[in-house]
Design a protein around this motif. Structure first.
Motif, short mmCIF file in Angstrom:
data_model
loop_
_atom_site.label_atom_id
_atom_site.label_comp_id
_atom_site.label_asym_id
_atom_site.label_seq_id
_atom_site.Cartn_x
_atom_site.Cartn_y
_atom_site.Cartn_z
N GLU A 168 0.83 -1.20 0.00
CA GLU A 168 0.00 0.00 0.00
C GLU A 168 0.86 1.25 0.00
O GLU A 168 0.51 2.27 -0.58
CB GLU A 168 -0.90 -0.03 1.23
CG GLU A 168 -2.12 0.84 1.09
CD GLU A 168 -2.88 0.89 2.39
OE1 GLU A 168 -2.99 -0.15 3.04
OE2 GLU A 168 -3.34 1.98 2.75
N ALA A 169 2.00 1.17 0.65
CA ALA A 169 2.84 2.35 0.77
C ALA A 169 3.57 2.68 -0.51
O ALA A 169 4.19 3.73 -0.61
CB ALA A 169 3.87 2.15 1.89
N TYR A 170 3.51 1.80 -1.47
CA TYR A 170 4.31 2.00 -2.69
C TYR A 170 4.00 3.35 -3.32
O TYR A 170 2.86 3.76 -3.41
CB TYR A 170 4.01 0.89 -3.69
CG TYR A 170 4.73 1.08 -4.98
CD1 TYR A 170 6.08 0.80 -5.06
CD2 TYR A 170 4.09 1.58 -6.10
CE1 TYR A 170 6.77 1.01 -6.24
CE2 TYR A 170 4.76 1.79 -7.28
CZ TYR A 170 6.11 1.50 -7.34
OH TYR A 170 6.79 1.71 -8.51
N ARG A 171 5.03 4.03 -3.73
CA ARG A 171 4.83 5.34 -4.36
C ARG A 171 5.58 5.38 -5.67
O ARG A 171 6.64 4.79 -5.82
CB ARG A 171 5.32 6.45 -3.44
CG ARG A 171 6.77 6.30 -3.01
CD ARG A 171 7.12 7.39 -2.02
NE ARG A 171 8.10 6.96 -1.05
CZ ARG A 171 9.42 7.18 -1.18
NH1 ARG A 171 9.88 7.79 -2.21
NH2 ARG A 171 10.25 6.77 -0.23
N ASN A 172 5.00 6.08 -6.59
CA ASN A 172 5.73 6.28 -7.83
C ASN A 172 5.75 7.74 -8.21
O ASN A 172 6.67 8.45 -7.85
CB ASN A 172 5.12 5.42 -8.93
CG ASN A 172 6.08 5.22 -10.05
OD1 ASN A 172 7.27 5.33 -9.82
ND2 ASN A 172 5.59 4.96 -11.23
N PHE A 173 4.72 8.24 -8.91
CA PHE A 173 4.67 9.65 -9.24
C PHE A 173 3.43 10.27 -8.63
O PHE A 173 2.46 9.56 -8.37
CB PHE A 173 4.69 9.85 -10.76
CG PHE A 173 5.98 9.47 -11.39
CD1 PHE A 173 7.17 10.00 -10.93
CD2 PHE A 173 6.03 8.55 -12.42
CE1 PHE A 173 8.38 9.64 -11.48
CE2 PHE A 173 7.22 8.18 -12.98
CZ PHE A 173 8.41 8.72 -12.51
N MET A 215 0.56 10.15 -3.89
CA MET A 215 1.45 9.37 -4.75
C MET A 215 0.67 8.28 -5.47
O MET A 215 -0.12 7.54 -4.87
CB MET A 215 2.55 8.73 -3.92
CG MET A 215 3.50 9.71 -3.27
SD MET A 215 4.16 10.93 -4.38
CE MET A 215 5.54 10.07 -5.09
N ASP A 216 0.95 8.17 -6.74
CA ASP A 216 0.29 7.16 -7.57
C ASP A 216 1.07 5.85 -7.49
O ASP A 216 2.19 5.82 -6.97
CB ASP A 216 0.25 7.67 -9.01
CG ASP A 216 -0.88 7.03 -9.79
OD1 ASP A 216 -1.43 6.05 -9.28
OD2 ASP A 216 -1.18 7.51 -10.89
N GLN A 217 0.46 4.80 -8.04
CA GLN A 217 1.17 3.51 -8.05
C GLN A 217 1.37 2.97 -9.46
O GLN A 217 1.80 1.83 -9.63
CB GLN A 217 0.41 2.48 -7.21
CG GLN A 217 0.42 2.81 -5.75
CD GLN A 217 0.05 1.65 -4.88
OE1 GLN A 217 -0.63 0.75 -5.33
NE2 GLN A 217 0.50 1.68 -3.64
N VAL A 218 1.05 3.77 -10.45
CA VAL A 218 1.24 3.29 -11.82
C VAL A 218 2.72 3.39 -12.16
O VAL A 218 3.30 4.47 -12.10
CB VAL A 218 0.41 4.15 -12.80
CG1 VAL A 218 0.66 3.69 -14.22
CG2 VAL A 218 -1.04 4.03 -12.45
N PHE A 219 3.33 2.26 -12.46
CA PHE A 219 4.77 2.32 -12.72
C PHE A 219 5.09 2.06 -14.18
O PHE A 219 6.23 2.16 -14.58
CB PHE A 219 5.53 1.35 -11.83
CG PHE A 219 5.05 -0.06 -11.91
CD1 PHE A 219 5.54 -0.90 -12.87
CD2 PHE A 219 4.10 -0.54 -11.02
CE1 PHE A 219 5.09 -2.20 -12.96
CE2 PHE A 219 3.66 -1.83 -11.11
CZ PHE A 219 4.14 -2.66 -12.07
N GLU A 220 4.10 1.74 -14.98
CA GLU A 220 4.38 1.52 -16.40
C GLU A 220 4.11 2.82 -17.14
O GLU A 220 3.03 3.06 -17.65
CB GLU A 220 3.50 0.40 -16.95
CG GLU A 220 3.97 -0.96 -16.44
CD GLU A 220 2.86 -1.97 -16.43
OE1 GLU A 220 1.73 -1.60 -16.08
OE2 GLU A 220 3.13 -3.13 -16.75
#
Lengths: 220, 105, 427, 167, 395
Positions: free
Chosen positions: A41-46, A125-130
């Motif tokens: 859940e904590a994952y952050r991207n942009f 923070m979003d979680q989309v990494f692609e």
């Protein structure tokens, strides 16, 4: 004896060879495009901008263009232009809104400081990494339309955090309503009884947001 | 003019010998001189095999045995010769024959 | 002149023994029926052409699948999956759906296409001719060695009297090509690699030969086929009389393994292309198909040396038990070959690289003396062949002691001063 | 006969080019080709064992030593291309070599050397071994001693004496 | 002192040379030296690092480290960014151990601003720092064996374990390596009990990996031959050059900032500092392995004693952080050595002067001394055993 260390090493690799077939602690590979990684859940991207309403994303941005994130952003990848007019925000108070809000994700280093310093819970923070793009300049420069994502999406990716934010915002909203109500009542009372004491501050001020603390600890 | 195979072999070996000789005489590089000598040795070996093959052989293995011994000696010669080249190079910083003109190290 | 010039090629055409089973004779029968269709004067040529094409096809494919097997096995040793993506492309016009990923088994073909389509870069300062010749020659020389390996009871491309000598003569040329590649590239890493390759081959040719000589001594022949035949006995029909099951044979096999690893530039002796030091050594300036050729030659060399090891020590195409002889001999050979290759991959997945001075020291101070001692050991074994009964036990004990004691003593002197340490702590 | 001529021409050409090359590495590699050609000649003549021994010793070992020596005694790439010898010297060498060649050719051609057109003397490796360790044991031992001495001598000569070599 | 005195290197190669010394490449007498530029593109320089190596055969007679290819102006940028804004940049200094770099920076700022850190945060910091030590050291031993020529096997075993710790970091902080976890006066997020349980389980299992790893490699004869007596660094030289961390302790000098300074709550923990005796590559490798075992002990104590409570100093604030004028030096024992941040404040939101003492840059200064007289293959291994991260060396 010469060779014993080598034989021991061979035994260990053999053990790992066998273990890779049955021991999930040894074989940790995920087959990426087919198996999606389970993001914590904590994952952050942009970052993205939270809107209240999915049907009218630009009208219900939480962002009030205060430009704190722009100032605090370490690599300075945020660009904001304030609007000329004002629109009512979630609490009904007329606020500025960002006429231009752009994030250059090729510069952004996903440090989350914009999220931490935002007093309006407007950027998360979003979680989309692609996020591959074919053009490095325009493809990775996201404008406010691309950045805006509804609150429901926020709930989806960071449920604990979103719940906490919503509770707090609801409390603020209620407090603001009560305050407005009290103010109206006070006005009415004042109108009724001309020589009256000023209205006491009955409504509790909005709970100050603990600045240094993130909204919630996410669950692992 | 018809040549017998034996003559052809001998012509081959003498030509090879002369190539080696010219190389050994004309070049001033020690390694090349050594290689020329090797070639001359090989030319001699060709003769052994040629006579073993076509000559009246007293023992069927003599020619082959000669060549085997010659190859062994040639290998030793090459090893020692090239070691000498390296030793000379260490002292003189050159592998030109003209530079190795004194017996003192 | 033709007939005498090719005498050594055509004189020993293997003839199928009538006693063999159908499967055993199948490759030969196929070849003979095919050859029958052609006029008699060309038949000898066809015979050999078929052998050559057979070796190229079988070992070409073997090479292809060795690469993918190596990568998959290494992957598993390292707790990875290894290549598993390359499969069959999905053609929509096909009436049936091919499965997409054949466990990545088509990877080598994808690699081949990639290697062929890559740009061939030749450094401007390179010695163009040698730079081009090196990969061509290296494949040619490494393929030559297959000619004398007995793949089956009746399957040997060329039966030579001095087969072993031929094998080493053909194999010794490959390091020369590595030198050519390294020197012609005009790259300092390549040059260092060329020097290393030379030092390595000079050091390891000797133990390799010396580890093989005991077999020649005991079998009394240089012919590979006869060496295999010499191992074709069983005690009680169960225990094979392979040379590895004798003390000198086991020691010789171990020495052979080490020397073969060094000769084929495999880890832990992959110094000429030491990745962490010399980028890719002699291959640094090669790209595309030339690189693939080197790669191919390396695996051909490895396969050939493994085949030699199988032939000399593991009984060649002989079945391990008498009652298993119904399985065709060439399958036994291939099975053992695969076993050897898997072992080499396993070693590569485990060990680290030696340094160049340690490499030469290991050869001259350890392997060569041990191989010489082992030669004496084999001589003892050959002399005491008549001993029986309790003397047989003495023979085994003496032979084992003859090799184990020097191994332990010399191993100790080789690793003197090197041991795991204990450490003190400050609190 | 044709095979022999072909082998001879290739071998001679390789040797001649090797001797005239300015680049030492090219010379060495061409000489390897020439040695391989000689091995081909042995094979043609039916001396299998010698042919393989020739390849093993020359292509496998001597060539390595030569290349090693070339690399150890060069200072830079530029120096691999050695200076040509003086013209006088070359001419003298060619005259001397030509004279020898003429004499040898004359001798060979004027001598009636009838070749016994018999098949090559059959000699198995086993028989060769028996001869080597039977009649020629002394020679084998001598060769063994020679090789050992040569090996040790080469090591002693080529090894650096650190005291002498110190700058 | 020549390197020959330092090394019990008994190879015929070394014996052949007349004692290693720095020689000019264009020496007329020893003209046949080969100068090889290893890097900046080289598989074993651990980033964009360059070694200009002069070789006599394969023996190194001169080595010149060249760095700066990854210079990013970190210090100057930090002087133009707010105190908080530099925190994510410190992640990128030593990108393998962002937690300890964060801590060192937070320590310096806390000293400058006079902030206190709550107990729980102190424990969490130690947990994160020691987990980072496990990450870094397992990475190092993996890469070291890659430099020694294994086909990636030990590296991938080490990465397998490292990945498990990085997963923990990701689930806590949102990022695997760029954790950005510490804040002035505490930590950013509080781990849940589940996270702590998972971490504790991982730590308990970690010695099993270490045992397996050591069985595989520590007794390996080739490994012993390649590392023992190679790249010897004596204690006096190391101290004079300012070498810190496992490299210094491998030389037998007892200096560990965790013990010397006792920063954080380290004095409350019971752990030992392993010391080497020879100062060679093997000792440097073993220091890492033994330190991992000690880290496991520290972590077990930390998980046992972790108190409840706040994780941030309530007085600290994120925005408008202006420490009073002054200067402070905060240092920690990062896995690579003593990592220090020196800050000068003039009372503005940005530091007036910001300076990093990167351990790996200083450890790298003695590379030539360690490499002289060894072969080119050893130089790669010695470099690997120093454990450099170019992000920190070049800043």
């Amino acid at each position: 004896m010469l060779g014993s260390g080598i034989i021991k090493g061979l035994a260990v690799t053999a053990k790992n060879f066998v273990g890779s077939y049955h021991d999930p602690a040894r074989m940790v590979t995920e087959q990426y495009p087919e198996e999606r990684p389970k993001l914590p859940e904590a994952y952050r991207n942009f970052p993205f901008l939270v809107t209240e309403n999915a049907t009218d994303p630009m009208g219900t941005l939480r962002c009030v263009a205060c430009q704190i994130c722009e100032k605090e952003c370490p690599p300075q990848c945020i660009y904001i232009e304030k609007s000329k007019d004002k629109k009512p925000d979630a609490t009904g108070k007329p606020q500025l809104y960002p006429a231009v809000f752009a994030i250059d994700t090729s510069v952004c280093m996903s440090c989350q400081i914009c999220v931490e310093v935002c007093p309006f819970d407007a950027i998360k923070m979003d979680q989309v990494f692609e996020v591959a793009a074919t053009n490095r300049f325009t493809g990775l420069l996201l404008n406010r339309e691309q950045l805006a994502k509804p609150n429901s999406y926020f709930h989806q990716i960071h449920p604990t955090d979103a719940h906490e934010v919503d509770t707090r915002l609801a409390a603020e909203r209620k407090a603001a309503e009560e305050k407005a109500k009290a103010a109206a009542a006070a006005k009415a009372a004042a109108a009724a009884a001309k020589p009256a004491t000023p209205a006491p501050a009955t409504a509790t001020p909005a709970a100050p947001k603990p600045a240094a603390q993130p909204p919630t600890p996410p669950t692992a | 003019m018809s040549l017998s195979p034996l003559q052809l072999c001998l012509l081959f070996s003498s030509a090879l010998f002369c190539v080696g000789l010219i190389g050994a005489l004309a070049r001033s590089n020690t390694i090349l001189v050594l290689l020329g000598v090797e070639l001359m040795l090989n030319a001699a070996n060709i003769n052994f095999i040629a006579f073993w093959r076509y000559g009246p052989a007293p023992s069927p293995a003599t020619g082959v045995l000669f060549v085997i011994f010659a190859i062994a000696v040639a290998a030793a010669e090459a090893a020692v010769g090239l070691a000498l080249v390296i030793a000379v190079y260490r002292h003189r910083r050159s592998i030109q024959l003209q530079d190795a003109n004194s017996l003192k190290g | 002149m033709n007939s005498s010039g090719l005498s050594l090629l055509s004189a020993h055409l293997p003839v199928a023994a009538a006693a063999d089973g159908l499967l055993e004779r199948l490759p030969l029968t196929l070849r003979d029926t095919f050859v029958q269709w052609f006029p008699a004067p060309t038949q000898w040529l066809l015979h050999h052409l078929i052998s050559i094409v057979g070796i190229l096809a079988i070992f070409g494919l073997f090479f292809a699948f060795t690469t993918v097997a190596e990568r998959k096995l290494l992957g598993r040793l390292q707790n990875r999956l290894g290549p598993n993506r390359a499969g069959v492309p999905k053609f929509s016009f096909l009436p049936f759906h091919l499965k997409h990923k054949l466990f990545g088994l088509t990877q080598p073909f994808a690699d081949a296409v990639k290697a062929l389509t890559k740009e061939d870069i030749v450094p401007a300062a390179a010695d163009k001719l040698l730079h081009f010749l090196a990969p061509v020659l290296v494949v040619a020389f490494s393929l030559l060695t297959f000619a004398v390996l007995p793949f089956g009871r009746n399957l040997i491309p060329v039966e030579l009297d001095a087969a072993l000598l031929y094998f080493f003569a053909a194999g010794s040329a490959t390091e020369l090509t590595i030198f050519m590649a390294g020197w012609a590239s005009r790259n300092k890493y390549s040059l260092l690699s060329a020097m290393r390759a030379l030092a390595q081959v000079i050091s390891y040719e000797l133990p390799l030969l010396l580890s093989v000589i005991p077999v020649v001594l005991v079998a009394g022949t240089l012919s590979t086929q006869e060496i295999v035949v010499a191992q074709g006995f069983w005690t009680f029909g169960l225990l094979p009389h392979w040379f590895i099951f004798t003390p000198w044979g086991a020691a010789g096999f171990l020495l052979f393994l080490v020397a073969a690893l060094a000769e084929s530039n495999r880890s832990p002796f992959d110094l000429p292309e030491a990745e962490s030091e010399l980028i890719a050594g002699h291959l640094t300036e090669y790209s595309g198909f030339k690189y693939a050729l080197f790669f191919m030659a390396e695996y051909f060399g490895l396969t050939a040396l493994s085949g030699l090891g199988v032939t000399l020590f593991l009984g060649g195409w002989q079945a391990p038990c008498a009652f298993l002889q119904f399985i065709p001999s060439y399958l036994w050979f291939m099975g053992k070959l695969v076993g050897m290759i898997v072992f080499f991959i396993w070693v590569r997945g485990t060990l680290l690289r030696l340094r160049i001075d340690q490499l030469t020291r290991l050869s001259w101070q350890f392997l060569v003396p041990l191989a010489l001692i082992n030669l004496g050991n084999a001589a003892f074994w050959a002399l005491t062949g008549a001993w029986s009964g309790p003397l047989q036990i003495v023979r085994w004990a003496v032979s084992a002691a003859l090799i184990v004691v020097p191994f332990v003593l010399m191993g100790r002197s080789l690793t003197r001063g090197q041991a795991p340490r204990t450490y003190r702590y400050a609190t | 006969m044709i095979t022999l001529t072909f082998i001879a021409l290739v071998t001679l050409a390789a040797a001649a080019v090797a001797m005239s090359q300015r680049n030492l590495i090219h010379s060495a590699l061409l000489l390897v080709a020439s040695w391989a050609g000689i091995a081909g000649f042995y094979l043609w003549a039916g001396a299998e064992f010698v042919a393989f021994a020739q390849i093993l010793v020359y292509v496998g070992a001597v060539s390595m030593v030569v290349l090693f020596a070339v690399l150890l005694t060069r200072r830079s790439h530029a120096e691999l291309a050695i200076a040509p010898a003086s013209v006088k010297r070359i001419l003298a060498a060619i005259v001397a070599g030509g004279a020898v060649l003429g004499a040898l050719f004359g001798a060979v051609l004027s001598t009636p050397l009838a070749s016994a057109a018999a098949p090559p003397p059959a000699i198995s490796v086993k028989a060769l071994g028996a001869q080597l360790l039977g009649r020629h044991t002394a020679s084998v031992l001598l060769i063994a001693v020679l090789l050992t001495v040569a090996l040790l001598g080469a090591v002693v000569i080529a090894s650096t004496n650190s005291k002498e070599d110190a700058p | 002192m020549s390197a020959a005195d330092l090394s019990p290197f008994n190879s015929p190669f070394a014996a052949g040379t007349a004692g290693p010394s720095v020689r000019a490449v264009k020496d007329p007498f020893h003209g046949d030296l080969l100068e090889v530029s290893m890097g900046p593109q080289h598989p074993s320089t651990h980033g964009v690092f360059r070694m200009v190596v002069t070789l006599d055969g394969e023996i190194i007679v001169k080595l010149k480290p060249v760095f700066g290819y990854l210079h990013r102006n970190h210090e100057k940028i930090a002087e133009n960014t707010s105190y908080l804004g530099s925190m994510p940049y410190t992640d990128r200094l030593d990108y393998l151990c962002s937690m300890t770099t964060n801590w060192a920076y937070a320590l310096a700022v806390e000293k400058l601003a006079g902030q206190a850190v709550p107990d729980r945060a102190q424990y969490l910091r130690i947990i994160m720092a020691e987990l980072t030590r496990l990450v870094n050291h397992s990475c190092l031993v993996g890469f070291l064996f890659n430099d020694l020529g294994t086909s990636f096997t030990p590296l991938l075993y080490a990465f397998r374990e490292r990945e498990k710790i990085l997963d923990l970091f990701e689930s806590l902080t949102g990022s695997r390596m760029m954790c950005n976890y510490q804040r002035f006066g505490g930590c950013r997020v509080d781990p849940t009990p589940e996270w702590l349980a998972a971490a504790s389980r991982l730590v308990d299992n970690f010695p099993r990996f270490l045992d397996e790893y050591e069985t595989m490699l520590t007794g390996n004869e080739i490994m012993l031959a390649r590392t023992q007596g190679v790249g010897v660094l004596d204690a006096a030289k190391a101290v004079n050059a300012g070498i810190t961390g496992p490299c210094l302790r491998a030389s037998g000098y007892n200096y560990d900032v965790r013990k010397v300074d006792g920063y954080g709550f380290y004095p409350r923990f019971d752990f030992r500092v392993p010391l080497g005796a020879h100062g060679d590559t093997y000792d440097r490798y073993m220091m890492r392995v033994l330190e991992m075992r000690e880290s496991v002990k520290i972590l077990q104590q930390a998980f046992r004693d972790l108190p409840a409570g706040p994780i941030m100093d309530p007085k600290s604030k994120l925005r408008g952080f202006r420490p009073k004028a002054g200067e402070a030096y905060g240092r920690t024992e990062s896995p690579k050595g003593e990592l220090g941040f020196f800050l000068v404040s003039d009372g503005s939101p940005n530091p007036y002067r910001y300076r990093v003492r990167p351990p790996t840059l200083i450890n790298l200064t003695l590379l030539e001394d360690m490499c002289l007289g060894h072969t080119i293959a050893d130089s790669v291994v010695i470099l690997g055993s120093i454990d450099i991260v170019l992000g920190e060396v070049d800043r």
